[in-house]
Write an enzyme that holds these catalytic residues in place. Structure first.
Site, mmCIF file in Angstrom:
data_model
loop_
_atom_site.group_PDB
_atom_site.id
_atom_site.type_symbol
_atom_site.label_atom_id
_atom_site.label_comp_id
_atom_site.label_asym_id
_atom_site.label_seq_id
_atom_site.Cartn_x
_atom_site.Cartn_y
_atom_site.Cartn_z
ATOM 1 N N GLU A 58 0.826 -1.195 0.000
ATOM 2 C CA GLU A 58 0.000 0.000 0.000
ATOM 3 C C GLU A 58 0.867 1.255 0.000
ATOM 4 O OE1 GLU A 58 -3.045 -0.407 2.981
ATOM 5 O OE2 GLU A 58 -3.959 -2.037 1.834
ATOM 6 N N CYS A 77 5.616 -7.554 7.054
ATOM 7 C CA CYS A 77 6.657 -7.176 8.001
ATOM 8 C C CYS A 77 6.906 -8.374 8.905
ATOM 9 C CB CYS A 77 6.217 -5.972 8.841
ATOM 10 S SG CYS A 77 7.528 -5.338 9.918
ATOM 11 N N CYS A 79 -2.069 4.949 10.077
ATOM 12 C CA CYS A 79 -0.918 4.216 10.616
ATOM 13 C C CYS A 79 -1.343 2.844 11.116
ATOM 14 C CB CYS A 79 -0.326 4.946 11.809
ATOM 15 S SG CYS A 79 0.287 6.552 11.435
ATOM 16 N N CYS A 138 4.894 -6.357 15.691
ATOM 17 C CA CYS A 138 4.489 -5.491 16.803
ATOM 18 C C CYS A 138 2.993 -5.721 17.026
ATOM 19 C CB CYS A 138 4.760 -4.021 16.480
ATOM 20 S SG CYS A 138 6.511 -3.699 16.173
ATOM 21 N N CYS A 171 3.353 8.256 1.757
ATOM 22 C CA CYS A 171 3.772 7.241 2.722
ATOM 23 C C CYS A 171 4.085 5.970 1.923
ATOM 24 C CB CYS A 171 2.637 7.031 3.721
ATOM 25 S SG CYS A 171 2.990 5.785 4.962
ATOM 26 N N CYS A 177 0.027 -3.564 15.403
ATOM 27 C CA CYS A 177 0.147 -3.144 13.998
ATOM 28 C C CYS A 177 -0.424 -4.226 13.088
ATOM 29 C CB CYS A 177 1.612 -2.901 13.654
ATOM 30 S SG CYS A 177 1.873 -2.455 11.933
HETATM 31 N N1 SAH Z 1 8.435 -0.481 10.740
HETATM 32 C C1 SAH Z 1 8.624 0.940 10.807
HETATM 33 C C2 SAH Z 1 7.796 1.640 9.769
HETATM 34 C C3 SAH Z 1 6.310 1.586 9.996
HETATM 35 S S1 SAH Z 1 5.809 3.187 10.338
HETATM 36 C C4 SAH Z 1 8.376 1.441 12.208
HETATM 37 O O1 SAH Z 1 7.984 0.639 13.042
HETATM 38 O O2 SAH Z 1 8.628 2.593 12.484
HETATM 39 C C5 SAH Z 1 4.241 3.035 10.954
HETATM 40 C C6 SAH Z 1 4.075 3.785 12.273
HETATM 41 O O3 SAH Z 1 2.718 3.591 12.719
HETATM 42 C C7 SAH Z 1 4.960 3.207 13.350
HETATM 43 O O4 SAH Z 1 5.318 4.169 14.294
HETATM 44 C C8 SAH Z 1 4.023 2.193 13.957
HETATM 45 O O5 SAH Z 1 4.435 1.805 15.217
HETATM 46 C C9 SAH Z 1 2.708 2.955 13.968
HETATM 47 N N2 SAH Z 1 1.552 2.068 14.050
HETATM 48 C C10 SAH Z 1 1.498 0.764 13.748
HETATM 49 N N3 SAH Z 1 0.275 0.266 13.977
HETATM 50 C C11 SAH Z 1 -0.478 1.287 14.431
HETATM 51 C C12 SAH Z 1 -1.859 1.409 14.790
HETATM 52 N N4 SAH Z 1 -2.689 0.367 14.734
HETATM 53 N N5 SAH Z 1 -2.299 2.613 15.191
HETATM 54 C C13 SAH Z 1 -1.457 3.673 15.220
HETATM 55 N N6 SAH Z 1 -0.163 3.617 14.869
HETATM 56 C C14 SAH Z 1 0.332 2.437 14.486
#
Ligand code: SAH
Length: 375
Positions: A106, A126, A352, A130, A119, A133
Site C-alpha cells: 500500500e 513485516c 498508521c 508489533c 507514505c 500493527c
Molecule cells: N516499521 C517501521 C515503519 C512503519 S511506520 C516502524 O515501526 O517505524 C508506521 C508507524 O505507525 C509506526 O510508528 C508504527 O508503530 C505505527 N503504528 C502501527 N500500527 C499502528 C496502529 N494500529 N495505530 C497507530 N499507529 C500504528
C-alpha cells in the site's frame, strides 16, 4: 562501489533486464563503467528518468547512439501499477500497488494545506510482529527492490497528475508497510534518489525513515544517509516495550538510545522524531509520561503521540482523548515539542498500522506472537 556490490544490488526485471529506476548515482555509475561509458552520464540518465520521467531512449538525444542502444538492449523501466484505489473523505488517497507473484503493497498520499506527503512501503508485509500493527499480522513475504520503492513515487506522481488537481509530493515518509532498515541496501538506494538533486531533489528534512530500531542497521544507516529519522518508541521502559515491540528483547532501550544519539551526532539533523502510539492502559499513564521525560532528557527530541487505530482482531484499545492530552501536557511542560498525530484516511484503512496490502506470508504461517530470533 565495487562492481560486485553493484551487481548484487542491481534490480533485474522478470525478463532478466536491469531495472534502471532502482539505480542511484553510485549504482548507475558502476553500470555505466562496466559498459565502458563515462560515469558522468549517470547525471543525465537520472534527470531523464526521475525528473522528466521519460523512459523512451529515443528521446534521450543528449546520450550517444551507442549508449542508447545498450540501454534499449539491456534495461527496462518498470513502474508498478495500482490494482485498487480509494479516496478518503479527508482527501487521503490509498493505492494498492501490484507487484510480481500476487503480492501487493500500500502507498498512501496525505494532502495538507502546505504540503503533500507520500507514505511509502519498503517490504511486502513485516517480520517484526508489533502487537498493535495490522501489517505485522499479515506476515512477511519479501523485501521490495529499490525500483519498487522509488516506483511508488513515479506511480503516485503519475496518478495525481492524471487527475489534474494541484497535488504534489513534497514529503516522503518511509512509514508504509515493512521495516525499512531490514531492507537496508534497497531503502538506501531509493532514499538516495529521493534527495538526489538530479533525481527527485527533495530536501533531506522532508524525507523521513521510520524504524522500529534495528540497532546495528541504525549505526550503518548513519554512515550511508542523512535523511530525517523517526523511531517507533511506544514505551518508556523495557518491560512494556518488550511486550508491544518484540524486537526490543533483542535491542533494548539501553542499546537503542545511544544508536539514535549517534545518528543525530553524525548527520546534520537537530533531533530524533519519536513515535509513541497511545494504547489504553498499556503505556499511557502519567507515570509513563514522566518516565519518558527522564528517558529522553539528554537527547534532542520531538515526540509524536499517535492515537491507536484499531483493526479487527486486535486486543488493544485507543487511549481516551483526555488522557492523550494530559500525556502531551507532561511532555510539553518538561520542555519537549510534543504533538498529537492527526489521524488521516481512517475510513479507507489508510491510517498508521492499518496498511495490510496483499501478502503471501512466508513466515510463521501467519501466526501472531512469534518473537524474532535472539542474536
Ligand atoms: N516499521 C517501521 C515503519 C512503519 S511506520 C516502524 O515501526 O517505524 C508506521 C508507524 O505507525 C509506526 O510508528 C508504527 O508503530 C505505527 N503504528 C502501527 N500500527 C499502528 C496502529 N494500529 N495505530 C497507530 N499507529 C500504528
Amino acid at each position: 562501489m565495487s562492481s560486485t556490490a553493484a551487481a548484487e544490488t542491481r534490480p533485474l526485471t522478470a525478463a532478466g533486464r536491469v531495472n534502471l529506476l532502482g539505480l542511484d548515482e553510485a549504482g548507475l555509475q558502476a553500470w555505466l563503467t562496466e559498459l565502458g561509458e563515462k560515469p558522468f552520464r549517470s547525471k543525465q540518465l537520472r534527470q531523464w528518468l526521475h525528473q522528466r520521467r521519460v523512459f523512451d531512449v529515443d528521446v534521450m538525444t543528449d546520450l550517444s547512439k551507442g549508449l542508447r542502444a545498450q540501454i534499449a538492449e539491456h534495461t527496462d523501466c518498470q513502474v508498478p501499477s495500482a490494482v485498487f484505489d480509494r479516496e478518503s473523505s479527508d482527501g487521503t488517497r490509498k493505492w494498492l500497488v501490484g507487484l510480481e507473484s500476487g503480492n501487493a503493497v500500500e502507498t498512501v498520499y496525505i494532502p495538507e494545506r502546505d504540503r503533500g506527503t507520500l507514505c511509502v512501503s519498503s517490504q511486502v508485509g513485516c517480520a517484526l510482529d508489533c502487537g498493535f500493527c495490522s501489517t505485522g499480522k499479515q506476515g512477511f513475504n519479501r523485501n521490495l527492490s529499490a525500483a519498487e520503492i522509488i516506483g511508488q513515487l513515479h506511480f503516485a506522481t503519475q496518478a495525481l497528475a492524471a487527475e489534474g488537481r494541484d497535488r504534489r509530493i513534497t514529503n516522503v515518509v518511509m512509514m508504509g508497510m515493512g521495516e525499512p532498515l531490514a531492507n537496508f541496501r534497497n531503502v538506501v538506494a531509493a532514499t538516495n534518489l529521493m534527495v538526489d538533486p538530479y533525481a527527485w531533489g527533495l530536501s533531506r528534512r522532508r524525507v523521513t525513515l521510520s524504524t522500529v530500531g534495528l540497532v546495528p542497521a541504525l549505526y550503518r544507516f548513519a554512515e550511508h544517509s542523512n535523511i530525517s529519522l523517526a523511531v517507533s518508541l511506544h514505551a518508556a521502559n523495557d518491560r512494556v516495550r518488550d511486550e508491544i515491540v518484540p524486537i526490543n528483547q533483542k535491542y533494548p532501550l539501553a542499546e537503542l538510545l545511544p544508536a539514535c544519539e549517534n545518528y543525530v551526532a553524525k548527520t546534520p539533523h537537530h533531533c530524533i522524531y519519536w513515535e509513541y502510539v497511545m494504547l489504553d492502559g498499556v503505556n499511557d499513564s502519567l507515570s509513563d509520561a514522566k518516565q519518558l521525560v527522564k528517558l529522553l532528557s539528554h537527547i534532542p527530541s520531538k515526540i509524536n503521540l499517535i492515537p491507536f487505530n484499531p483493526f479487527p482482531g486486535t486486543r488493544y484499545e485507543a487511549s481516551p482523548r483526555d488522557r492523550i492530552l494530559r500525556f502531551a501536557d507532561v511532555l510539553q511542560k518538561a520542555g519537549f515539542i510534543a504533538t498529537i498525530r492527526r489521524t488521516r484516511g481512517q475510513d479507507i484503512d489508510g491510517a498508521c498500522g492499518q496498511l495490510v496490502g496483499q501478502v503471501i506470508n512466508r513466515r510463521n504461517q501467519g501466526k501472531r506472537g512469534a518473537t524474532p530470533a535472539k542474536a
